[in-house]
Scaffold this motif. Structure first.
Motif, PDB file in Angstrom:
ATOM      1  N   MET A   1       0.821  -1.198   0.000  1.00 44.46           N
ATOM      2  CA  MET A   1       0.000   0.000   0.000  1.00 44.46           C
ATOM      3  C   MET A   1       0.858   1.253   0.000  1.00 44.46           C
ATOM      4  N   ALA A   2       1.887   1.206   0.844  1.00 45.16           N
ATOM      5  CA  ALA A   2       2.777   2.363   0.915  1.00 45.16           C
ATOM      6  C   ALA A   2       3.417   2.617  -0.445  1.00 45.16           C
ATOM      7  N   LEU A   3       3.808   1.512  -1.123  1.00 45.66           N
ATOM      8  CA  LEU A   3       4.432   1.661  -2.433  1.00 45.66           C
ATOM      9  C   LEU A   3       3.482   2.326  -3.418  1.00 45.66           C
ATOM     10  N   THR A   4       2.214   1.891  -3.382  1.00 47.25           N
ATOM     11  CA  THR A   4       1.236   2.484  -4.286  1.00 47.25           C
ATOM     12  C   THR A   4       1.124   3.973  -4.052  1.00 47.25           C
ATOM     13  N   VAL A   5       1.120   4.358  -2.754  1.00 53.47           N
ATOM     14  CA  VAL A   5       0.956   5.778  -2.447  1.00 53.47           C
ATOM     15  C   VAL A   5       2.154   6.575  -2.944  1.00 53.47           C
ATOM     16  N   ILE A   6       3.367   6.006  -2.755  1.00 51.37           N
ATOM     17  CA  ILE A   6       4.554   6.724  -3.231  1.00 51.37           C
ATOM     18  C   ILE A   6       4.489   6.875  -4.741  1.00 51.37           C
ATOM     19  N   ALA A   7       4.023   5.811  -5.413  1.00 53.94           N
ATOM     20  CA  ALA A   7       3.890   5.902  -6.865  1.00 53.94           C
ATOM     21  C   ALA A   7       2.888   6.985  -7.241  1.00 53.94           C
ATOM     22  N   ILE A   8       1.795   7.101  -6.454  1.00 50.44           N
ATOM     23  CA  ILE A   8       0.807   8.141  -6.736  1.00 50.44           C
ATOM     24  C   ILE A   8       1.458   9.515  -6.629  1.00 50.44           C
ATOM     25  N   ILE A   9       2.336   9.668  -5.623  1.00 47.42           N
ATOM     26  CA  ILE A   9       2.965  10.979  -5.443  1.00 47.42           C
ATOM     27  C   ILE A   9       3.887  11.291  -6.618  1.00 47.42           C
ATOM     28  N   ARG A  10       4.668  10.282  -7.066  1.00 45.42           N
ATOM     29  CA  ARG A  10       5.718  10.583  -8.031  1.00 45.42           C
ATOM     30  C   ARG A  10       5.212  10.671  -9.466  1.00 45.42           C
ATOM     31  N   LEU A  11       4.189   9.892  -9.810  1.00 48.66           N
ATOM     32  CA  LEU A  11       3.816   9.796 -11.215  1.00 48.66           C
ATOM     33  C   LEU A  11       3.176  11.083 -11.714  1.00 48.66           C
ATOM     34  N   ARG A  12       3.433  11.374 -12.985  1.00 49.94           N
ATOM     35  CA  ARG A  12       2.838  12.576 -13.557  1.00 49.94           C
ATOM     36  C   ARG A  12       1.656  12.248 -14.442  1.00 49.94           C
ATOM     37  N   ASN A  13       1.609  11.031 -14.932  1.00 49.14           N
ATOM     38  CA  ASN A  13       0.513  10.659 -15.812  1.00 49.14           C
ATOM     39  C   ASN A  13      -0.742  10.435 -14.972  1.00 49.14           C
ATOM     40  N   LEU A  14      -1.746  11.291 -15.178  1.00 50.97           N
ATOM     41  CA  LEU A  14      -2.916  11.237 -14.302  1.00 50.97           C
ATOM     42  C   LEU A  14      -3.714   9.958 -14.500  1.00 50.97           C
ATOM     43  N   TYR A  15      -3.656   9.400 -15.716  1.00 53.73           N
ATOM     44  CA  TYR A  15      -4.345   8.133 -15.959  1.00 53.73           C
ATOM     45  C   TYR A  15      -3.808   7.059 -15.015  1.00 53.73           C
ATOM     46  N   ALA A  16      -2.471   6.974 -14.941  1.00 52.65           N
ATOM     47  CA  ALA A  16      -1.859   6.000 -14.042  1.00 52.65           C
ATOM     48  C   ALA A  16      -2.205   6.314 -12.598  1.00 52.65           C
ATOM     49  N   VAL A  17      -2.264   7.599 -12.262  1.00 54.42           N
ATOM     50  CA  VAL A  17      -2.572   7.963 -10.877  1.00 54.42           C
ATOM     51  C   VAL A  17      -3.967   7.491 -10.495  1.00 54.42           C
ATOM     52  N   VAL A  18      -4.931   7.711 -11.387  1.00 57.38           N
ATOM     53  CA  VAL A  18      -6.297   7.290 -11.062  1.00 57.38           C
ATOM     54  C   VAL A  18      -6.368   5.773 -10.933  1.00 57.38           C
ATOM     55  N   MET A  19      -5.662   5.057 -11.834  1.00 65.79           N
ATOM     56  CA  MET A  19      -5.667   3.595 -11.753  1.00 65.79           C
ATOM     57  C   MET A  19      -5.045   3.118 -10.443  1.00 65.79           C
ATOM     58  N   LEU A  20      -3.943   3.774 -10.064  1.00 68.32           N
ATOM     59  CA  LEU A  20      -3.287   3.368  -8.808  1.00 68.32           C
ATOM     60  C   LEU A  20      -4.187   3.670  -7.616  1.00 68.32           C
ATOM     61  N   ALA A  21      -4.931   4.770  -7.692  1.00 73.16           N
ATOM     62  CA  ALA A  21      -5.854   5.069  -6.607  1.00 73.16           C
ATOM     63  C   ALA A  21      -6.903   3.976  -6.496  1.00 73.16           C
ATOM     64  N   SER A  22      -7.307   3.450  -7.644  1.00 73.28           N
ATOM     65  CA  SER A  22      -8.275   2.349  -7.638  1.00 73.28           C
ATOM     66  C   SER A  22      -7.684   1.109  -6.973  1.00 73.28           C
ATOM     67  N   ILE A  23      -6.417   0.794  -7.314  1.00 70.15           N
ATOM     68  CA  ILE A  23      -5.758  -0.354  -6.692  1.00 70.15           C
ATOM     69  C   ILE A  23      -5.637  -0.140  -5.184  1.00 70.15           C
ATOM     70  N   PHE A  24      -5.302   1.100  -4.820  1.00 68.77           N
ATOM     71  CA  PHE A  24      -5.194   1.455  -3.406  1.00 68.77           C
ATOM     72  C   PHE A  24      -6.507   1.170  -2.682  1.00 68.77           C
ATOM     73  N   SER A  25      -7.620   1.541  -3.311  1.00 74.99           N
ATOM     74  CA  SER A  25      -8.935   1.293  -2.723  1.00 74.99           C
ATOM     75  C   SER A  25      -9.187  -0.187  -2.532  1.00 74.99           C
ATOM     76  N   LEU A  26      -8.816  -0.964  -3.552  1.00 73.88           N
ATOM     77  CA  LEU A  26      -9.062  -2.398  -3.471  1.00 73.88           C
ATOM     78  C   LEU A  26      -8.276  -3.007  -2.321  1.00 73.88           C
ATOM     79  N   MET A  27      -7.022  -2.535  -2.154  1.00 76.69           N
ATOM     80  CA  MET A  27      -6.224  -3.053  -1.036  1.00 76.69           C
ATOM     81  C   MET A  27      -6.819  -2.638   0.294  1.00 76.69           C
ATOM     82  N   ALA A  28      -7.330  -1.406   0.347  1.00 80.32           N
ATOM     83  CA  ALA A  28      -7.978  -0.958   1.581  1.00 80.32           C
ATOM     84  C   ALA A  28      -9.162  -1.868   1.890  1.00 80.32           C
ATOM     85  N   ALA A  29      -9.904  -2.261   0.846  1.00 82.22           N
ATOM     86  CA  ALA A  29     -11.042  -3.151   1.064  1.00 82.22           C
ATOM     87  C   ALA A  29     -10.578  -4.481   1.635  1.00 82.22           C
TER      88      ALA A  29
END
Lengths: 117, 143, 172
Positions: free
Chosen positions: C1-29
């Motif tokens: 989860m932490a890795l996903t969040v760091i990736a969200i911070i660093r990435l510039r491509n918003l498409y990837a950011v939204v997808m990673l946020a989705s993965i983050f949600s799934l892990m939270a679930a």
């Protein structure tokens, strides 16, 4: 060893600060909203970990179980998630309107446009 | 996305099950995990899948905008109306015990109705928000 | 989860950011299931991985998919964040241990709910009965918030052609 029982809070603090950093340091509005979502999720995790009881099960009463986790945080977070997505939708709608009005969704560029007459 | 055969067939197969599952979650929430919030969201997700694959126009024909707007208000009205009904039959606001002869049955009935209201509002708002976002792009493109 | 969040911070491509946020949600679930909150996990999976992803992608389609500025580490925000985080961690030292059955949170109203709710409402799922009955006002308020948010989105993005000519978008 006694500190080990607190690690769930530290995870929450890390996620919360990561979300906070995104909101504060980034200019892009969509990214800010994603950061707010991460922040929000960290609060959810905080509540749910507080509600957990060692050895408990989900709070659906059955005959074979005696220990249940605390149902109250679950109720609060359940509603908070759905409210969260509704407000996120509102925020994204605002972002779209800002894009149409200013032609950009970078915070500093909007500020620069505002200062020009 | 209409041209992808696999997507179309799979979506058509899945649609009834998603909607049925949403209704199951809605009305079985008393005994298992589930309830109005989850059911509303799943229902909305099913419709959004439909709209993504078969296009907005077809989805709009299934659920016209008027019905959705009506539904958004209807859910809140059901919820608040149950409360007012409790006042009328002599209980307290949102205290369902007075709704039936037996307080336990009253509570059960009240919870079921309230969850229904929650589900209707959540589902309508989510579908409406999606449609509004998607229609916005279409109108912007045509301007 | 932490890795996903760091990736969200660093990435510039918003498409990837939204997808990673989705993965983050799934892990939270998934985490919520482990922590016994099945109802919450249900909602998080449907909302986070489903609807908010679709909305995020819709927004990207309407605006832009690249963050313009290069994401370099900014010192002042980082300092603020570190200080806040340090203060919060200091605050956690007094909190109850994870899973402690004697924590204050489990001593107040929760035992009453667990004992009374099935008898008084005839519903074995305590979360549902607390949500709709004991905390009915809360839930009514939440539903009203959702209603208001929905109305707000319609007002912001719906086409109100019938009210009159749409305001010209000022080209700045």
């Amino acid at each position: 060893m006694s500190l080990f029982g607190l690690y769930n809070y530290w995870i929450v603090v890390f996620l919360m600060m990561a979300g906070f950093y995104v909101v504060v340091a980034h200019e892009n509005l969509i990214k800010k909203i994603v950061g707010l979502n991460v922040f929000q999720a960290s609060v959810f995790i905080l509540y749910i970990t507080v509600g957990k009881v060692q050895g408990g099960t989900a709070p659906i009463i059955g005959e074979n179980f005696t220990i249940y986790s605390n149902p109250l945080p679950h109720v609060l977070i359940l509603t908070a998630i759905v409210v969260g997505v509704a407000t996120t939708a509102l925020g994204l709608a605002l972002v779209i309107r800002i894009k149409e009005a200013y032609g950009t969704i970078e915070d500093d560029e909007i500020a620069a446009l505002e200062e020009e007459p | 996305m209409y041209s992808y055969l696999v997507l179309r067939v799979v979506a058509k197969l899945l649609m009834p099950f998603i909607l049925l599952f949403a209704l199951y979650v809605q009305f079985h929430g008393d005994f298992g995990p589930g309830g109005g919030f989850q059911a509303g969201v799943i229902f909305a997700a099913g419709f959004i899948l439909y709209a993504l694959i078969f296009g907005l126009q077809k989805a709009g024909r299934v659920l016209p905008r008027g019905i959705l707007r009506f539904g958004i208000a209807l859910g809140v009205l059901i919820f608040a109306g149950v409360g007012v009904y409790n006042l009328l039959v002599g209980g307290k606001y949102l205290d369902y015990s007075a709704m039936a002869q037996n307080p336990v049955h009253g509570q059960h009935l009240g919870i079921l109705l309230v969850e229904l209201g929650v589900g209707v509002t959540v589902a309508s708002v989510m579908i409406m928000v999606f449609f509004t976002f998607a229609r916005h792009r279409n109108t912007k493109g045509s301007d | 989860m932490a890795l996903t969040v760091i990736a969200i911070i660093r990435l510039r491509n918003l498409y990837a950011v939204v997808m990673l946020a989705s993965i983050f949600s799934l892990m939270a679930a998934a985490i919520f299931v482990i922590l016994d909150a099945v109802d919450v996990a249900f909602t998080e999976a449907a909302v986070g991985a489903g609807i908010s992803t679709v909305l995020g992608l819709g927004t990207i389609a309407l605006t832009t998919s690249e963050e313009k500025k290069p994401t370099r580490l900014k010192l002042f925000p980082l300092l603020v964040v570190l200080i806040t985080g340090g203060a919060l961690i200091y605050g956690t030292l007094d909190l109850a241990k994870y899973g402690d059955p004697n924590a204050p949170a489990h001593k107040h109203v929760a035992p009453t709910y667990l004992k009374e709710a099935p008898e008084k409402t005839g519903i074995p799922n305590v979360v549902t009965s607390v949500l709709a009955s004991y905390r009915g006002y809360d839930t009514l308020g939440e539903v009203t918030v959702i209603f208001t948010a929905g109305v707000g989105v319609i007002l912001l993005l719906g086409n109100w052609r019938f009210i009159g000519r749409r305001r010209e978008d000022n080209d700045v």
